[in-house]
Design a protein around this motif. Sequence first.
Motif, PDB file in Angstrom:
ATOM      1  N   THR A 150     -11.692 -34.007  -8.862  1.00 43.90           N
ATOM      2  CA  THR A 150     -10.815 -33.718  -7.727  1.00 43.90           C
ATOM      3  C   THR A 150      -9.390 -34.163  -8.016  1.00 43.90           C
ATOM      4  O   THR A 150      -8.526 -34.061  -7.139  1.00 43.90           O
ATOM      5  CB  THR A 150     -11.326 -34.431  -6.457  1.00 43.90           C
ATOM      6  OG1 THR A 150     -11.476 -35.826  -6.720  1.00 43.90           O
ATOM      7  CG2 THR A 150     -12.659 -33.849  -6.011  1.00 43.90           C
ATOM      8  N   ASN A 151      -9.120 -34.644  -9.214  1.00 44.55           N
ATOM      9  CA  ASN A 151      -7.782 -35.111  -9.584  1.00 44.55           C
ATOM     10  C   ASN A 151      -6.891 -33.943  -9.971  1.00 44.55           C
ATOM     11  O   ASN A 151      -7.346 -32.970 -10.573  1.00 44.55           O
ATOM     12  CB  ASN A 151      -7.869 -36.103 -10.748  1.00 44.55           C
ATOM     13  CG  ASN A 151      -8.641 -37.351 -10.380  1.00 44.55           C
ATOM     14  OD1 ASN A 151      -8.822 -37.655  -9.214  1.00 44.55           O
ATOM     15  ND2 ASN A 151      -9.108 -38.076 -11.387  1.00 44.55           N
ATOM     16  N   TYR A 152      -5.591 -34.067  -9.657  1.00 43.47           N
ATOM     17  CA  TYR A 152      -4.627 -33.040 -10.014  1.00 43.47           C
ATOM     18  C   TYR A 152      -4.049 -33.252 -11.414  1.00 43.47           C
ATOM     19  O   TYR A 152      -3.334 -32.407 -11.930  1.00 43.47           O
ATOM     20  CB  TYR A 152      -3.442 -33.027  -9.034  1.00 43.47           C
ATOM     21  CG  TYR A 152      -3.802 -33.050  -7.580  1.00 43.47           C
ATOM     22  CD1 TYR A 152      -4.823 -32.258  -7.074  1.00 43.47           C
ATOM     23  CD2 TYR A 152      -3.101 -33.863  -6.694  1.00 43.47           C
ATOM     24  CE1 TYR A 152      -5.144 -32.270  -5.730  1.00 43.47           C
ATOM     25  CE2 TYR A 152      -3.413 -33.888  -5.343  1.00 43.47           C
ATOM     26  CZ  TYR A 152      -4.429 -33.090  -4.874  1.00 43.47           C
ATOM     27  OH  TYR A 152      -4.746 -33.110  -3.547  1.00 43.47           O
ATOM     28  N   ASP A 153      -4.316 -34.409 -12.006  1.00 42.46           N
ATOM     29  CA  ASP A 153      -3.645 -34.775 -13.250  1.00 42.46           C
ATOM     30  C   ASP A 153      -4.287 -34.090 -14.449  1.00 42.46           C
ATOM     31  O   ASP A 153      -5.332 -33.431 -14.347  1.00 42.46           O
ATOM     32  CB  ASP A 153      -3.639 -36.291 -13.444  1.00 42.46           C
ATOM     33  CG  ASP A 153      -5.039 -36.882 -13.556  1.00 42.46           C
ATOM     34  OD1 ASP A 153      -5.787 -36.464 -14.451  1.00 42.46           O
ATOM     35  OD2 ASP A 153      -5.383 -37.771 -12.748  1.00 42.46           O
ATOM     36  N   SER A 154      -3.644 -34.266 -15.610  1.00 39.91           N
ATOM     37  CA  SER A 154      -4.131 -33.655 -16.849  1.00 39.91           C
ATOM     38  C   SER A 154      -4.637 -34.713 -17.819  1.00 39.91           C
ATOM     39  O   SER A 154      -4.597 -34.513 -19.033  1.00 39.91           O
ATOM     40  CB  SER A 154      -3.005 -32.834 -17.504  1.00 39.91           C
ATOM     41  OG  SER A 154      -1.903 -33.671 -17.834  1.00 39.91           O
ATOM     42  N   CYS A 155      -5.127 -35.847 -17.298  1.00 42.23           N
ATOM     43  CA  CYS A 155      -5.590 -36.934 -18.169  1.00 42.23           C
ATOM     44  C   CYS A 155      -6.714 -36.493 -19.094  1.00 42.23           C
ATOM     45  O   CYS A 155      -6.727 -36.821 -20.283  1.00 42.23           O
ATOM     46  CB  CYS A 155      -6.044 -38.121 -17.336  1.00 42.23           C
ATOM     47  SG  CYS A 155      -4.717 -39.027 -16.532  1.00 42.23           S
ATOM     48  N   LEU A 156      -7.683 -35.763 -18.562  1.00 43.54           N
ATOM     49  CA  LEU A 156      -8.806 -35.318 -19.389  1.00 43.54           C
ATOM     50  C   LEU A 156      -8.341 -34.368 -20.480  1.00 43.54           C
ATOM     51  O   LEU A 156      -8.779 -34.470 -21.635  1.00 43.54           O
ATOM     52  CB  LEU A 156      -9.862 -34.654 -18.510  1.00 43.54           C
ATOM     53  CG  LEU A 156     -10.828 -35.604 -17.797  1.00 43.54           C
ATOM     54  CD1 LEU A 156     -11.538 -34.897 -16.656  1.00 43.54           C
ATOM     55  CD2 LEU A 156     -11.840 -36.170 -18.782  1.00 43.54           C
ATOM     56  N   ALA A 157      -7.448 -33.437 -20.123  1.00 45.75           N
ATOM     57  CA  ALA A 157      -6.940 -32.491 -21.117  1.00 45.75           C
ATOM     58  C   ALA A 157      -6.139 -33.222 -22.191  1.00 45.75           C
ATOM     59  O   ALA A 157      -6.257 -32.924 -23.386  1.00 45.75           O
ATOM     60  CB  ALA A 157      -6.082 -31.427 -20.435  1.00 45.75           C
ATOM     61  N   TYR A 158      -5.313 -34.193 -21.777  1.00 47.35           N
ATOM     62  CA  TYR A 158      -4.511 -34.939 -22.756  1.00 47.35           C
ATOM     63  C   TYR A 158      -5.398 -35.795 -23.653  1.00 47.35           C
ATOM     64  O   TYR A 158      -5.174 -35.879 -24.868  1.00 47.35           O
ATOM     65  CB  TYR A 158      -3.485 -35.815 -22.034  1.00 47.35           C
ATOM     66  CG  TYR A 158      -2.532 -36.512 -22.990  1.00 47.35           C
ATOM     67  CD1 TYR A 158      -1.461 -35.819 -23.539  1.00 47.35           C
ATOM     68  CD2 TYR A 158      -2.721 -37.841 -23.352  1.00 47.35           C
ATOM     69  CE1 TYR A 158      -0.599 -36.442 -24.423  1.00 47.35           C
ATOM     70  CE2 TYR A 158      -1.862 -38.468 -24.238  1.00 47.35           C
ATOM     71  CZ  TYR A 158      -0.805 -37.760 -24.776  1.00 47.35           C
ATOM     72  OH  TYR A 158       0.035 -38.369 -25.668  1.00 47.35           O
ATOM     73  N   ALA A 159      -6.423 -36.432 -23.080  1.00 46.03           N
ATOM     74  CA  ALA A 159      -7.348 -37.239 -23.873  1.00 46.03           C
ATOM     75  C   ALA A 159      -8.081 -36.363 -24.885  1.00 46.03           C
ATOM     76  O   ALA A 159      -8.304 -36.775 -26.033  1.00 46.03           O
ATOM     77  CB  ALA A 159      -8.348 -37.947 -22.960  1.00 46.03           C
ATOM     78  N   ALA A 160      -8.444 -35.158 -24.476  1.00 48.96           N
ATOM     79  CA  ALA A 160      -9.097 -34.235 -25.400  1.00 48.96           C
ATOM     80  C   ALA A 160      -8.170 -33.872 -26.555  1.00 48.96           C
ATOM     81  O   ALA A 160      -8.601 -33.803 -27.717  1.00 48.96           O
ATOM     82  CB  ALA A 160      -9.531 -32.967 -24.661  1.00 48.96           C
ATOM     83  N   ASP A 161      -6.883 -33.665 -26.261  1.00 47.02           N
ATOM     84  CA  ASP A 161      -5.913 -33.371 -27.322  1.00 47.02           C
ATOM     85  C   ASP A 161      -5.833 -34.515 -28.331  1.00 47.02           C
ATOM     86  O   ASP A 161      -5.745 -34.292 -29.542  1.00 47.02           O
ATOM     87  CB  ASP A 161      -4.528 -33.117 -26.727  1.00 47.02           C
ATOM     88  CG  ASP A 161      -4.326 -31.663 -26.333  1.00 47.02           C
ATOM     89  OD1 ASP A 161      -5.165 -30.832 -26.716  1.00 47.02           O
ATOM     90  OD2 ASP A 161      -3.341 -31.362 -25.637  1.00 47.02           O
ATOM     91  N   GLU A 162      -5.851 -35.748 -27.833  1.00 49.34           N
ATOM     92  CA  GLU A 162      -5.805 -36.893 -28.742  1.00 49.34           C
ATOM     93  C   GLU A 162      -7.054 -36.944 -29.622  1.00 49.34           C
ATOM     94  O   GLU A 162      -6.981 -37.280 -30.810  1.00 49.34           O
ATOM     95  CB  GLU A 162      -5.640 -38.194 -27.954  1.00 49.34           C
ATOM     96  CG  GLU A 162      -4.260 -38.364 -27.329  1.00 49.34           C
ATOM     97  CD  GLU A 162      -3.904 -39.825 -27.069  1.00 49.34           C
ATOM     98  OE1 GLU A 162      -4.806 -40.684 -27.138  1.00 49.34           O
ATOM     99  OE2 GLU A 162      -2.707 -40.098 -26.814  1.00 49.34           O
ATOM    100  N   LEU A 163      -8.196 -36.595 -29.057  1.00 51.52           N
ATOM    101  CA  LEU A 163      -9.423 -36.548 -29.864  1.00 51.52           C
ATOM    102  C   LEU A 163      -9.356 -35.433 -30.897  1.00 51.52           C
ATOM    103  O   LEU A 163      -9.823 -35.600 -32.033  1.00 51.52           O
ATOM    104  CB  LEU A 163     -10.646 -36.341 -28.962  1.00 51.52           C
ATOM    105  CG  LEU A 163     -11.057 -37.526 -28.084  1.00 51.52           C
ATOM    106  CD1 LEU A 163     -12.279 -37.160 -27.246  1.00 51.52           C
ATOM    107  CD2 LEU A 163     -11.373 -38.754 -28.942  1.00 51.52           C
ATOM    108  N   TYR A 164      -8.781 -34.299 -30.523  1.00 50.16           N
ATOM    109  CA  TYR A 164      -8.611 -33.208 -31.489  1.00 50.16           C
ATOM    110  C   TYR A 164      -7.756 -33.660 -32.666  1.00 50.16           C
ATOM    111  O   TYR A 164      -8.051 -33.358 -33.826  1.00 50.16           O
ATOM    112  CB  TYR A 164      -7.936 -32.004 -30.820  1.00 50.16           C
ATOM    113  CG  TYR A 164      -8.814 -31.185 -29.902  1.00 50.16           C
ATOM    114  CD1 TYR A 164     -10.165 -30.999 -30.157  1.00 50.16           C
ATOM    115  CD2 TYR A 164      -8.279 -30.589 -28.763  1.00 50.16           C
ATOM    116  CE1 TYR A 164     -10.966 -30.254 -29.308  1.00 50.16           C
ATOM    117  CE2 TYR A 164      -9.070 -29.837 -27.907  1.00 50.16           C
ATOM    118  CZ  TYR A 164     -10.407 -29.672 -28.180  1.00 50.16           C
ATOM    119  OH  TYR A 164     -11.188 -28.926 -27.334  1.00 50.16           O
ATOM    120  N   GLU A 165      -6.683 -34.385 -32.360  1.00 47.58           N
ATOM    121  CA  GLU A 165      -5.767 -34.835 -33.414  1.00 47.58           C
ATOM    122  C   GLU A 165      -6.446 -35.820 -34.359  1.00 47.58           C
ATOM    123  O   GLU A 165      -6.092 -35.887 -35.541  1.00 47.58           O
ATOM    124  CB  GLU A 165      -4.518 -35.464 -32.789  1.00 47.58           C
ATOM    125  CG  GLU A 165      -3.604 -34.450 -32.095  1.00 47.58           C
ATOM    126  CD  GLU A 165      -2.358 -35.100 -31.525  1.00 47.58           C
ATOM    127  OE1 GLU A 165      -2.083 -36.266 -31.880  1.00 47.58           O
ATOM    128  OE2 GLU A 165      -1.665 -34.449 -30.728  1.00 47.58           O
TER     129      GLU A 165
END
Length: 379
Positions: A121-136
């Motif tokens: 229910t959060n509006y933020d992009s924390c999960l998407a950003y954390a996923a990007d860090e894992l991709y890197e």
Amino acid sequence: MTTSKIDLNDLHDKNINYLIGAGASAGLFPTLALDMQTEGKWETIETLATEFDSIDAKHLKALLFMYYYEECIKPVSSVDFTALEDDEQTVIDNYKKFMKLNLEILRRKRGYDRKINFFTTNYDSCLAYAADELYEEKSIRFNINDGSRGFHKKIVEARNFDCMTTESGIFDRNKEVQRQINLIHLHGSAFWRKHNDSILVDYSSAGQIVSESSIDSMYYDDFKEMLESGSHTVDQLCSMIIDDDNEAAFERIQDNFYREYNQLPIVNPTKWKFHETVFEEHYYQMLRHLSYELEKPNSVLIAFGFSFADEHIRNLIKRSLTNPTLQVYICCYRETMIPELQKYFSDFNNIKYVVHEEGEALDFSYFNSHVLTLGEDDA
């Protein structure tokens, strides 16, 4: 029934779903909690909005929404993830650890059942950003699916959550379904915007921002101080009136604010309604998707950082609990939350309340290190 641990080893053959609320991003973004009590019960922006609706206090509701935007939405829209303080980076690190734990469970799954649903229910992009860090880091191969498809214009559609990615070996002799996390924003996202009759997602932009002039109210600072002081009551808030001499000016400010605010692609903190038809249709599609997942055989729902104040989601889960093979874990920040939650779910025996084993606050760090476990061999 209460417990202090959820053994993920027992869930590898289940349909795993999470319901993630504002508590997961606490420390980086504010929650809806307020430093105000009524008869010993803590108030939130949600409960105040509902109260103001019930007494038709339109001026207080407008001031509350201004506060909600300034304190909760604007920080999400303007955050710079590359310049976080140490305690703020801890939030992202917790999201990364949380994702790694679940990706380890997906590693053990076979066939096409290699996905876990993260409903938030959060509006933020924390999960998407954390996923990007894992991709890197290039240490884990997985796919995160936010429901969007496209290149320059990424359009969100509910049916995209049913898509999976398959990796093939040389000459197609070996095929394997890639591990996938579905990221489903139940209340919208600060990174959505309307595009014709569709929803466009763009993580490089937070969409429309409400102008400062729309919150330039002579009453706003007083209202904010009352909310944050911890020494005022709801009755004192409700006694706040608009002077006759300033009523017309305040109504102009209120109208200008709502004109911009109502364009934001998020659910409001009262009766959880969108003002835009395109977003509202997507909202109900996502609720149906949650219901569909919870009604599958051998499903699990783990709620963390979620208050259950949203009556639509709460009632949907109650209906889904009639599925005898569904197991729901509700993580309680404080054990004192359990009696209130039991008022909603007293008729069901397939719920477990998760608490800190020593009676302390159950935050995201403790959740990752002590609640979600994989056993000694996999630590």
